[in-house]
Design a protein around this motif. Structure first.
Motif, PDB file in Angstrom:
ATOM      1  N   ASP A   1      38.050  38.680  46.010  1.00  0.00           N
ATOM      2  CA  ASP A   1      38.683  37.400  46.322  1.00  0.00           C
ATOM      3  C   ASP A   1      38.180  36.350  45.345  1.00  0.00           C
ATOM      4  OD1 ASP A   1      40.206  37.820  48.959  1.00  0.00           O
ATOM      5  OD2 ASP A   1      38.219  38.595  49.472  1.00  0.00           O
ATOM      6  N   TYR A   2      39.090  35.474  44.954  1.00  0.00           N
ATOM      7  CA  TYR A   2      38.718  34.332  44.119  1.00  0.00           C
ATOM      8  C   TYR A   2      39.212  33.076  44.816  1.00  0.00           C
ATOM      9  CZ  TYR A   2      38.483  30.994  40.284  1.00  0.00           C
ATOM     10  OH  TYR A   2      38.205  29.895  39.517  1.00  0.00           O
ATOM     11  N   THR A   3      38.342  32.092  44.945  1.00  0.00           N
ATOM     12  CA  THR A   3      38.694  30.858  45.632  1.00  0.00           C
ATOM     13  C   THR A   3      38.865  29.717  44.635  1.00  0.00           C
ATOM     14  OG1 THR A   3      37.508  31.509  47.651  1.00  0.00           O
ATOM     15  CG2 THR A   3      37.995  29.166  47.368  1.00  0.00           C
ATOM     16  N   ILE A   4      40.026  29.083  44.682  1.00  0.00           N
ATOM     17  CA  ILE A   4      40.293  27.905  43.856  1.00  0.00           C
ATOM     18  C   ILE A   4      40.082  26.674  44.727  1.00  0.00           C
ATOM     19  CG2 ILE A   4      41.989  26.678  42.456  1.00  0.00           C
ATOM     20  CD1 ILE A   4      43.407  29.335  42.003  1.00  0.00           C
ATOM     21  N   ARG A   5      39.211  25.794  44.315  1.00  0.00           N
ATOM     22  CA  ARG A   5      38.913  24.590  45.096  1.00  0.00           C
ATOM     23  C   ARG A   5      39.961  23.509  44.841  1.00  0.00           C
ATOM     24  NH1 ARG A   5      35.086  26.853  48.420  1.00  0.00           N
ATOM     25  NH2 ARG A   5      33.641  28.085  47.142  1.00  0.00           N
TER      26      ARG A   5
ATOM     27  N   GLN B   1      47.995  32.526  39.834  1.00  0.00           N
ATOM     28  CA  GLN B   1      47.738  33.797  39.163  1.00  0.00           C
ATOM     29  C   GLN B   1      47.057  33.568  37.812  1.00  0.00           C
ATOM     30  OE1 GLN B   1      51.746  35.137  39.069  1.00  0.00           O
ATOM     31  NE2 GLN B   1      51.767  35.824  41.199  1.00  0.00           N
ATOM     32  N   TYR B   2      47.528  32.564  37.092  1.00  0.00           N
ATOM     33  CA  TYR B   2      46.937  32.232  35.791  1.00  0.00           C
ATOM     34  C   TYR B   2      45.465  31.854  35.952  1.00  0.00           C
ATOM     35  CZ  TYR B   2      45.900  29.641  31.524  1.00  0.00           C
ATOM     36  OH  TYR B   2      45.301  29.190  30.364  1.00  0.00           O
ATOM     37  N   ARG B   3      45.173  31.080  36.964  1.00  0.00           N
ATOM     38  CA  ARG B   3      43.789  30.651  37.177  1.00  0.00           C
ATOM     39  C   ARG B   3      42.917  31.807  37.668  1.00  0.00           C
ATOM     40  NH1 ARG B   3      43.505  24.761  39.911  1.00  0.00           N
ATOM     41  NH2 ARG B   3      41.283  25.236  39.564  1.00  0.00           N
ATOM     42  N   LEU B   4      43.497  32.708  38.428  1.00  0.00           N
ATOM     43  CA  LEU B   4      42.754  33.906  38.825  1.00  0.00           C
ATOM     44  C   LEU B   4      42.322  34.690  37.597  1.00  0.00           C
ATOM     45  CD1 LEU B   4      41.788  36.210  40.703  1.00  0.00           C
ATOM     46  CD2 LEU B   4      44.156  37.048  40.704  1.00  0.00           C
TER      47      LEU B   4
ATOM     48  N   THR C   1      47.584  19.406  48.913  1.00  0.00           N
ATOM     49  CA  THR C   1      46.362  20.023  48.368  1.00  0.00           C
ATOM     50  C   THR C   1      45.719  20.899  49.427  1.00  0.00           C
ATOM     51  OG1 THR C   1      45.955  18.158  46.873  1.00  0.00           O
ATOM     52  CG2 THR C   1      44.092  19.599  47.359  1.00  0.00           C
ATOM     53  N   LEU C   2      45.251  22.071  49.009  1.00  0.00           N
ATOM     54  CA  LEU C   2      44.510  22.959  49.897  1.00  0.00           C
ATOM     55  C   LEU C   2      43.061  22.977  49.424  1.00  0.00           C
ATOM     56  CD1 LEU C   2      45.198  24.786  52.335  1.00  0.00           C
ATOM     57  CD2 LEU C   2      45.289  26.709  50.742  1.00  0.00           C
TER      58      LEU C   2
ATOM     59  N   LEU D   1      41.887  27.611  48.230  1.00  0.00           N
ATOM     60  CA  LEU D   1      42.966  28.593  48.138  1.00  0.00           C
ATOM     61  C   LEU D   1      42.343  29.934  47.768  1.00  0.00           C
ATOM     62  CD1 LEU D   1      45.988  29.401  47.998  1.00  0.00           C
ATOM     63  CD2 LEU D   1      45.922  28.784  45.568  1.00  0.00           C
ATOM     64  N   ARG D   2      42.461  30.888  48.677  1.00  0.00           N
ATOM     65  CA  ARG D   2      41.890  32.218  48.445  1.00  0.00           C
ATOM     66  C   ARG D   2      42.955  33.130  47.847  1.00  0.00           C
ATOM     67  NH1 ARG D   2      41.508  33.265  53.119  1.00  0.00           N
ATOM     68  NH2 ARG D   2      43.169  34.788  53.454  1.00  0.00           N
ATOM     69  N   LEU D   3      42.605  33.768  46.733  1.00  0.00           N
ATOM     70  CA  LEU D   3      43.487  34.744  46.105  1.00  0.00           C
ATOM     71  C   LEU D   3      42.812  36.108  46.145  1.00  0.00           C
ATOM     72  CD1 LEU D   3      44.812  32.806  42.999  1.00  0.00           C
ATOM     73  CD2 LEU D   3      46.039  33.325  45.094  1.00  0.00           C
ATOM     74  N   HIS D   4      43.441  37.035  46.822  1.00  0.00           N
ATOM     75  CA  HIS D   4      42.925  38.393  46.875  1.00  0.00           C
ATOM     76  C   HIS D   4      43.503  39.181  45.703  1.00  0.00           C
ATOM     77  CE1 HIS D   4      40.956  41.713  48.914  1.00  0.00           C
ATOM     78  NE2 HIS D   4      42.005  42.476  48.626  1.00  0.00           N
ATOM     79  N   TYR D   5      42.749  40.159  45.220  1.00  0.00           N
ATOM     80  CA  TYR D   5      43.241  40.935  44.083  1.00  0.00           C
ATOM     81  C   TYR D   5      42.629  42.330  44.095  1.00  0.00           C
ATOM     82  CZ  TYR D   5      38.688  39.723  42.111  1.00  0.00           C
ATOM     83  OH  TYR D   5      37.334  39.574  41.909  1.00  0.00           O
TER      84      TYR D   5
END
Length: 347
Positions: free
Chosen positions: A32-36, A141-144, A45-46, A49-53
């Motif tokens: 998981d990657y979290t974007i603040r 996705q780009y930021r992940l 705004t969240l 934001l959690r991105l699973h991969y």
């Protein structure tokens, strides 16, 4: 969820997933990657934001620090990266000597915003979750890749259905990021015609359902049945649906609603000339969602400087829209495309 709804939750090949992987390629690593403070195009705004991969293989970089072997593969509406870990896809592509050999490539399979194990309405915010669109999904996705995984360049960006649409946007929004693009089962134009109609049916069914309660329902509203039936019908993929029937998963009305509505900002048409990387678009002739008859793909691909399109003819092996996940139908095209673009890189 009642039994009638459950019987329909094995929608599009891009809408369900199994966890079977072949012995000749490694099991994926999950993270998981979290974007603040992620800001959506809606202005919302969240805080997190959690991105699973999922990833297979290991990244490699050249002497200048440029990533050389990353492959981004994006899933379809209401699906997840897990859908690719099965014989019809990974079993044809990720093994040793196959087109996307996981011993040579660093394969990234993200769960898009609102999907899989990434942040989504059903996590608790329900209808208070920010309204997201395809541009938000691509940006995340780009930021992940760039921030979370340290990938500063992609050998290939590809996707199926919604992921195919994201691929067109990647080519426009991050035109120097990749060596090649391969959208499958998609069209480079805003949602219209039959595609727009079935999406509208789902949206109206859920939003007009009194049991939806503006997204604050305690149990799944009956309209979820209509949504799943429509997705099931449009997939035209009975073989995969039958296979997936024993592994049905629960779904959520808000998650489906948000995922369908997310296409509202999809329109790569005005900027197709900005796509710099070689692009190979692959559709199938029996795709109900992206019909061949209007000639949209054949017309618009001419505007992509290094673009080419292939439409797979109807056969006993095609599966309508779901042909995008039957890699045996198009992996020879992928292999040829990889060789061509590798030569172009070295010229």
């Amino acid at each position: 969820m009642n039994s009638t709804i459950r019987s329909f939750v094995f929608v599009l090949s891009s809408f369900a997933a199994t966890s079977v992987f072949a012995a000749d390629y490694p099991a994926p690593t999950e993270g998981d990657y979290t974007i603040r403070d992620f800001k959506f195009t809606s202005g919302e705004t969240l805080p997190e934001l959690r991105l699973h991969y999922r990833t297979l293989g290991n990244p490699e970089k050249d002497a200048q620090g440029k990533t050389t072997n990353a492959v981004l593969i994006m899933h379809g509406t209401t699906g997840s990266g897990a859908q690719f870990i099965r014989p019809e896809f990974a079993g044809e592509l990720f093994g040793k000597g196959q087109p996307l050999d996981a011993t040579k490539f660093f394969i990234v399979l993200p769960d898009a915003i609102g999907h899989g194990k990434s942040s989504k309405p059903s996590d608790g915010m329900h209808a208070k979750f920010p309204r997201y669109g395809y541009i938000d999904m691509v940006e995340a996705q780009y930021r992940l890749l760039s921030e979370g995984l340290g990938v500063n360049h992609a050998r290939l960006v590809m996707g199926t259905s919604m992921g195919g649409m994201h691929t067109w946007l990647w080519g426009e929004l991050h035109s120097d990021f990749m060596d090649a693009l391969m959208p499958l089962a998609s069209l480079p134009t805003q949602i219209s015609g039959r595609n727009r109609a079935w999406r509208r049916m789902i949206i109206d069914a859920i939003r007009n359902d009194p049991d939806w309660r503006d997204g604050d329902y305690a149990t799944q509203p009956p309209s979820l049945r209509t949504a799943i039936e429509m997705l099931w019908f449009m997939s035209s993929n009975p073989v995969l649906r039958q296979k997936e029937a024993p592994t049905l998963a629960k779904t959520d009305a808000n998650d489906v609603l948000y995922a369908i509505e997310a296409s509202h900002d999809y329109d790569p048409g005005p900027n197709l000339e900005k796509i710099r990387a070689p692009l190979l678009a692959i559709n199938s002739a029996d795709d109900l969602i992206n019909p061949r008859e209007p000639g949209i793909l054949e017309r618009e691909i001419k505007r992509v400087p290094k673009g080419r399109a292939v439409v797979i003819p109807l056969s006993d092996k095609t599966r309508g829209h779901g042909s995008h996940t039957i890699a045996a139908l198009w992996k020879d095209q992928l292999l040829k495309f990889l060789k061509e673009t590798e030569q172009q890189k070295n010229e």
